[in-house]
Design a protein around this motif. Sequence first.
Motif, PDB file in Angstrom:
ATOM      1  N   LEU A 138       6.743  -4.095  -4.056  1.00 11.89           N
ATOM      2  CA  LEU A 138       7.885  -4.987  -4.253  1.00 11.89           C
ATOM      3  C   LEU A 138       7.955  -5.503  -5.691  1.00 11.89           C
ATOM      4  N   GLY A 139       7.588  -4.637  -6.649  1.00 15.01           N
ATOM      5  CA  GLY A 139       7.652  -4.994  -8.053  1.00 15.01           C
ATOM      6  C   GLY A 139       6.419  -5.714  -8.581  1.00 15.01           C
ATOM      7  N   LEU A 140       5.464  -6.007  -7.733  1.00 14.61           N
ATOM      8  CA  LEU A 140       4.241  -6.706  -8.133  1.00 14.61           C
ATOM      9  C   LEU A 140       3.092  -5.728  -8.321  1.00 14.61           C
ATOM     10  N   ALA A 141       2.133  -6.099  -9.149  1.00 12.34           N
ATOM     11  CA  ALA A 141       0.906  -5.323  -9.363  1.00 12.34           C
ATOM     12  C   ALA A 141       1.202  -3.896  -9.800  1.00 12.34           C
ATOM     13  N   GLN A 142       2.115  -3.742 -10.748  1.00  8.51           N
ATOM     14  CA  GLN A 142       2.501  -2.413 -11.202  1.00  8.51           C
ATOM     15  C   GLN A 142       1.341  -1.714 -11.898  1.00  8.51           C
TER      16      GLN A 142
END
Length: 140
Positions: free
Chosen positions: A74-78
Amino acid sequence: MKAIGFSPPPTKWKGSCQASNFTCNNKLIGAKFYPPLHNELTSKDIEASRDSRGHGTHTTSTVAGNSISMASMLGLAQGTARGGVPSARVAVYKVCWFEGCNEAGILAAFDDAIKDGVDIISVSIGGKDSTKIICFKDAL
């Protein structure tokens, strides 16, 4: 279809590819299935080595998935996501179905994996939610 960066399977590989709606290549080098006893298939089952619920696909990518850059939740921890051994060859032995797993099929899959030349066996099995035994072959 050739898997990018993979040479042909090792000469010691003796397995086969019982494919339905997919093809084996130099990464996925084998696929077999073991129907349930008394042909207890449901309308949700695919009578083939193909995954019908995503469990086998998930397990395979966790252990042998290629590197994927720019992955995130969901866009986190890329970052880069990959399986434990991206260079592994994969052979799939499906023994579980929606109504359960066939014990005789489980034993036959282990016997076949050994005869086929599998080096490492990783098993993911249990209850009605399991759909595969995944066997991984070292990349040579």
